[in-house]
Design an enzyme around this catalytic site. Structure first.
Site, PDB file in Angstrom:
ATOM      1  N   ASP A   1       0.859  -1.383   0.162  1.00  0.00           N
ATOM      2  CA  ASP A   1       0.042   0.120   0.064  1.00  0.00           C
ATOM      3  C   ASP A   1       1.013   1.280   0.021  1.00  0.00           C
ATOM      4  OD1 ASP A   1      -1.965  -1.676   0.265  1.00  0.00           O
ATOM      5  OD2 ASP A   1      -2.745  -0.904   2.143  1.00  0.00           O
TER       6      ASP A   1
ATOM      7  N   ARG B   1     -10.018   2.107   9.429  1.00  0.00           N
ATOM      8  CA  ARG B   1      -8.713   2.455   8.901  1.00  0.00           C
ATOM      9  C   ARG B   1      -8.795   3.139   7.484  1.00  0.00           C
ATOM     10  NH1 ARG B   1      -9.144  -3.633   8.017  1.00  0.00           N
ATOM     11  NH2 ARG B   1      -9.254  -3.894   5.854  1.00  0.00           N
TER      12      ARG B   1
ATOM     13  N   GLU C   1     -11.998  -0.475   0.751  1.00  0.00           N
ATOM     14  CA  GLU C   1     -10.332  -0.204   1.174  1.00  0.00           C
ATOM     15  C   GLU C   1     -10.005   1.289   0.509  1.00  0.00           C
ATOM     16  OE1 GLU C   1      -7.969  -3.372   2.760  1.00  0.00           O
ATOM     17  OE2 GLU C   1      -8.547  -4.268   0.922  1.00  0.00           O
TER      18      GLU C   1
END
Length: 445
Positions: free
Chosen positions: A51, A199, A272
């Protein structure tokens, strides 16, 4: 639209990604990225890189500090099995003058970071000040890994440069910013999903209003026994959302929770790394998701998904009808992940990390069945080729590929090539094993 069809909405103003829309997810010539091959050399052979996010100015452009641009990545030692990398993730930075040749800068935090490990976030460079947002996963000093998550930030660090390079140095002040409220955002104790999520903080300031936001990945609470998803508990566990906090003063350290931008109850459990790009007066919301996080009865793919609205608060509509913007090809379904879209005057640019190649099994779980040597060989562990995506209102299509890890800034022209429509061959390749990378038209950049 009933709650039964669209899921429980965390506030009436929250639009939903519906099962009807997600049912139409399929690979097309305009959404499938060609097959990736390894570059001649990884950016940093000593670590796995996954990431990734860019150091950005307050208006969202890629920051340049005395001629240097910077990206941050989750990293782990490259002698660790790739499947175990999340358990020891640390944030490192890399810098470059030309966006092609990247230099390792080392770990950002030498100590003091919250959590037992750090997951993805974003980085703001504002009037010489650094603000680093990250996910604090687990608890510092824990013996057994936990999956508690909270949104954290670090301030006090600075960027030092000279003609030879760039250093990011502390000391850092770490603080916890946000935790779920149990009402709009599910707590870990409420979770029934495969993995709990709170997150991926992402800083965004709306140029139209000047209002300042922090986007993040979360889940919408669905009480047991509710009528959501037709009362099906299996589908109710798939309850991803794109969360939002707002700074009432514009102070990048002061945040208050707001209702989600989008929920996906009955559709998908993990939305995400959500982020927004404003282009042509529209707001494009992007997120990454996996095939296995779609609810039962839906057949998604590992890919970048996008939604468009006429204002930051929405209502968001899925791009291309289904939301799919970039898909891994069917014969390389896990070759890239964690896509990041950023604006350029010529086209939208999309970066990701290079995942598992030469691997076409239907599940990532099967990677563990391979010999360890093959698990290492088949994991890219560096940046993937950057894609050029053309946006046209509610539609998008991939039009070209740049080289592995090529991150241009707005003042740089993209590689010359005549524009061509993507063909419909979803198995075209790019990224030769010798390090070259033919674009969509088959010629090297």
């Amino acid at each position: 639209m009933s709650d039964q069809d669209a899921g429980i909405r965390a506030g009436a103003e929250t639009p939903a990604w519906t099962r009807e829309q997600a049912t139409t997810v399929e690979r097309t010539g305009g959404t499938v990225a060609p097959v990736i091959y390894p570059p001649e050399r990884r950016i940093d052979p000593s670590v796995h890189i996954w990431d990734t996010w860019l150091l950005r100015d307050r208006d969202g452009t890629v920051a340049e500090v005395d001629g240097w641009r910077v990206f941050f990545s989750l990293t782990a030692p490259s002698d660790l099995l790739p499947g175990k990398r999340h358990d020891v993730a640390t944030v490192r930075y890399f810098y470059s003058r030309d966006g092609r040749r990247w230099h390792p800068g080392g770990r950002v935090f030498s100590g003091g970071a919250l959590g037992s490990r750090q997951w993805a976030g974003s980085a703001l460079y504002d009037d010489g000040e650094l603000y680093l947002y990250y996910t604090a996963a687990g608890e510092a000093g824990e013996t057994d890994l936990s999956y508690t998550q909270r949104i954290a930030m670090a301030t006090g660090g600075r960027v030092e440069t000279d003609e030879e390079g760039l250093d990011i140095v502390g000391p850092w002040d770490h603080r916890s910013l946000l935790r779920p409220d149990g009402d709009r955002y599910e707590t870990e104790a409420q979770s029934r999903g495969m993995i709990y999520t709170f997150r991926d903080p992402w800083f965004y300031e709306d140029p139209a209003t000047g209002r300042t936001y922090l986007l993040f990945e979360a889940n919408t609470p669905v009480p047991e026994g509710s009528e959501a998803c037709g009362g099906d508990p299996a589908r109710q566990a798939f309850n991803g959302s794109v969360g939002v906090a707002e700074s009432p003063t514009g102070d990048p350290t002061d945040w208050e929770l707001r209702p989600p931008l989008l929920d996906a109850v009955c559709v998908n459990q993990e939305l995400e790394r959500p982020h927004v790009v404003r282009r042509d007066g529209r707001y494009y919301l992007f997120l990454s998701s996996h095939r296995h996080t779609f609810a039962p009865g839906l057949d998604g793919v590992d890919g970048l998904y996008g939604f468009v609205a006429d204002s930051f608060r929405g209502e968001y509509r899925p791009l291309n009808g289904s939301g799919l913007v970039v898909a891994n090809p069917a014969n390389a379904p896990f070759q890239a992940y964690s896509w990041l879209a950023f604006d350029h005057p010529e086209d939208l640019l999309v970066n990701s990390f290079f995942g598992y190649f030469d691997y076409d099994r239907p599940s990532l779980d099967d990677v563990a069945l391979l010999p360890e040597s093959e698990q290492f060989r088949r994991f890219g562990g560096t940046l993937a080729p950057t894609l050029r995506v053309r946006l046209d209102g509610d539609r998008s299509r991939i039009v070209r590929a740049l080289d592995h890890g090529h991150i241009p800034v707005r003042t740089e022209r993209l590689p010359e090539s005549p524009y061509e429509e993507r063909d419909t061959d979803a198995t075209r390749d790019y990224g030769r094993s010798d390090g070259g990378s033919p674009g969509v038209d088959g010629r090297a950049d």
